[in-house]
Design a protein around this motif. Structure first.
Motif, PDB file in Angstrom:
ATOM      1  N   PRO A 264     -17.457  24.891  16.100  1.00 60.19           N
ATOM      2  CA  PRO A 264     -16.342  24.869  15.158  1.00 60.19           C
ATOM      3  C   PRO A 264     -16.776  25.473  13.831  1.00 60.19           C
ATOM      4  CG  PRO A 264     -16.869  22.650  15.993  1.00 60.19           C
ATOM      5  CD  PRO A 264     -18.014  23.557  16.331  1.00 60.19           C
TER       6      PRO A 264
ATOM      7  N   THR B 101     -13.476  22.131   9.796  1.00 56.33           N
ATOM      8  CA  THR B 101     -12.408  21.427  10.492  1.00 56.33           C
ATOM      9  C   THR B 101     -12.102  20.154   9.709  1.00 56.33           C
ATOM     10  OG1 THR B 101     -13.292  22.274  12.581  1.00 56.33           O
ATOM     11  CG2 THR B 101     -11.728  20.440  12.725  1.00 56.33           C
TER      12      THR B 101
ATOM     13  N   MET C 234      -9.572  24.128   9.660  1.00 56.79           N
ATOM     14  CA  MET C 234      -8.778  24.123  10.890  1.00 56.79           C
ATOM     15  C   MET C 234      -8.350  22.686  11.187  1.00 56.79           C
ATOM     16  SD  MET C 234      -9.798  25.589  14.708  1.00 56.79           S
ATOM     17  CE  MET C 234      -9.947  27.290  14.156  1.00 56.79           C
TER      18      MET C 234
ATOM     19  N   LEU D 137      -8.552  22.616  16.961  1.00 53.27           N
ATOM     20  CA  LEU D 137      -9.965  22.877  17.298  1.00 53.27           C
ATOM     21  C   LEU D 137     -10.279  22.360  18.698  1.00 53.27           C
ATOM     22  CD1 LEU D 137     -13.037  21.254  17.133  1.00 53.27           C
ATOM     23  CD2 LEU D 137     -12.853  23.701  16.696  1.00 53.27           C
TER      24      LEU D 137
ATOM     25  N   PRO E 137     -14.010  28.611  18.477  1.00 52.87           N
ATOM     26  CA  PRO E 137     -12.559  28.655  18.278  1.00 52.87           C
ATOM     27  C   PRO E 137     -12.085  29.529  17.116  1.00 52.87           C
ATOM     28  CG  PRO E 137     -13.209  26.461  18.909  1.00 52.87           C
ATOM     29  CD  PRO E 137     -14.486  27.231  18.680  1.00 52.87           C
ATOM     30  N   PRO E 138     -12.781  29.576  15.958  1.00 54.26           N
ATOM     31  CA  PRO E 138     -12.240  30.397  14.868  1.00 54.26           C
ATOM     32  C   PRO E 138     -12.525  31.890  15.014  1.00 54.26           C
ATOM     33  CG  PRO E 138     -14.254  29.319  14.158  1.00 54.26           C
ATOM     34  CD  PRO E 138     -13.961  28.794  15.531  1.00 54.26           C
TER      35      PRO E 138
END
Ligand SMILES: NC(=O)c1ccc[n+]([C@@H]2O[C@H](COP(=O)([O-])OP(=O)(O)OC[C@H]3O[C@@H](n4cnc5c(N)ncnc54)[C@H](OP(=O)(O)O)[C@@H]3O)[C@@H](O)[C@H]2O)c1
Length: 277
Positions: free
Chosen positions: A200, A203, A222, A227, A244-245
Motif C-alpha cells: 500500500p 492509506t 487511499m 486498498l 494498489p496505487p
C-alpha cells in the motif's frame, strides 16, 4: 503486473466446494487494513482467527461479522513483540489444520528522523514488522507445503521501495517484507503455497496517529476499503506483488526485469574494471 505461474492454488476447488474454504488467521485485525481483510474474507465465507492486542475491539468485530456473514470467528489476543505471546499464535498456525491462509498484516510506523529515534523504539519496530512476520510465516509454511496448498499474504509498503520518503527504518522493515515474500514465493510456490506481498501507499488508518504524525503534514490517503479490495483483486489473480496505487503496472515489471538482468553478473569472480586500482 505479471502473474507468477509458479503459484498453483486450489481456488477452483474452493469455489466449487464451499466446505473446502480454509480458515484465515489475520494479524493486526483489531482495526485498519487487518479489520478490513477480516470483513472481506468473512463475507467470502471463510472462518477467521483474529490476532492483535485489543481483545475488546476484536470481539466487537467478531460479533458483528458472525451475525452478518455467519462464519465462525476466534479471537486470539497477543502482543506479537512478546516472545511468550507470539508463541501461542505460532502454535495455533502449526497445529490448526483448518487454517490455510495467513495474513501477516500487523505492523506499525515510526515517526521522526533517524537521529531522533531511540534504540528501543527501533528494536520494537523491527520486532513487530520483521521478526513477527517471519516467525509466523515460518510457523505455518511447513504445514501448508506438506498439504500442498494455502497462502501467505504479507503487508509490505511502497515505502520499502522509496528511501526518498524519509522513513528509513520503517521503509527498511517493509523492504525486508518484500524480499521475504519474493524469496518465499520462489521457495514455497512450487509446493503449492501462494505468497503475495501487498504494497500500500498512504492509506487512511490509525497508523499515522499511532506513529505520532502531524495531522497538518499528512499526505493524500487511499480509503482502506479501496486498498483492501484492490489487494484482494491481486490475490484472486495470484499476483506475487500487488501495488494498489501503481496505475502503470508495467513499471514494476521493468524494475523487476532490471534487477533480474543483474543476476548473471553476480557470478563474476573478477572485480569490475571500474574498480581496477
Ligand atoms: N496505513 C498506511 O498508510 C499503510 C501504508 C503501507 C503499509 N501499511 C501497513 O499495513 C499494515 C496495517 O497497518 P494499518 O494502516 O492498518 O495500521 P493500524 O490501523 O495502526 O493497525 C495496525 C494493527 O496492528 C495491530 N498491532 C500493532 N502493534 C501490535 C503488536 N505489538 N502486536 C499485535 N498486533 C499489533 C493493531 O492492533 P492492536 O493495537 O489492538 O494490537 C492493529 O490491529 C502495517 O503492516 C502497515 O505497516 C500501512
Amino acid at each position: 503486473m505479471k502473474r507468477d505461474d509458479h503459484h498453483e492454488y486450489s481456488d477452483e476447488l474452493e469455489k466449487s466446494n464451499p466446505m473446502s474454504k480454509p480458515a484465515i488467521l489475520i494479524t493486526g485485525a483489531s482495526t485498519g487494513i487487518g479489520a478490513t481483510y477480516a470483513d472481506r474474507f468473512a463475507r467470502r465465507g471463510h472462518d477467521l482467527v483474529l490476532v492483535a492486542r485489543d481483545a475488546a475491539r476484536m470481539e466487537a468485530l467478531a460479533t458483528r461479522l458472525r451475525a452478518e456473514a455467519g462464519v465462525s470467528i476466534d479471537v486470539l489476543p497477543a502482543d506479537l513483540t512478546r516472545a511468550d505471546e507470539i508463541a501461542a499464535v505460532e502454535a495455533r498456525l502449526r497445529e490448526d489444520d483448518r487454517i490455510g491462509i495467513l495474513v501477516n498484516n500487523a505492523g506499525a510506523g515510526l515517526g521522526g528522523r533517524f537521529i531522533d529515534q531511540s534504540a528501543d523504539a527501533i528494536t520494537q519496530l523491527i520486532t513487530l514488522n520483521m521478526t513477527s512476520v517471519t516467525r509466523l510465516a515460518s510457523a505455518v509454511a511447513p504445514r501448508l507445503t506438506a498439504r500442498g496448498d494455502g497462502a501467505i499474504i504479507n503487508i509490505s509498503s511502497v515505502v520499502g521501495l522509496a528511501p526518498e520518503l524519509g522513513m528509513s527504518v520503517y521503509g527498511a522493515t517493509k523492504a525486508f517484507v518484500l524480499f521475504l515474500s519474493q524469496g518465499l514465493a520462489l521457495e514455497l510456490g512450487p509446493q503449492g503455497v501462494y505468497v503475495q506481498a501487498v504494497l500500500p501507499a498512504a492509506t487512511r488508518t490509525e497508523l499515522w496517529g499511532r506513529a505520532g504524525a502531524d495531522e497538518a503534514t499528512l499526505p493524500p490517503m487511499m480509503d482502506v476499503n479501496d486498498l483492501v479490495d484492490a489487494a484482494l483483486a491481486g490475490f484472486d489473480k495470484r499476483e506475487g506483488i500487488t501495488i494498489p496505487p501503481l496505475h502503470d503496472g508495467s513499471l514494476w515489471d521493468a524494475f523487476n526485469g532490471a534487477r533480474q538482468a543483474m543476476l548473471p553478473g553476480f557470478g563474476q569472480t573478477q572485480p569490475a574494471p571500474r574498480y581496477a586500482a
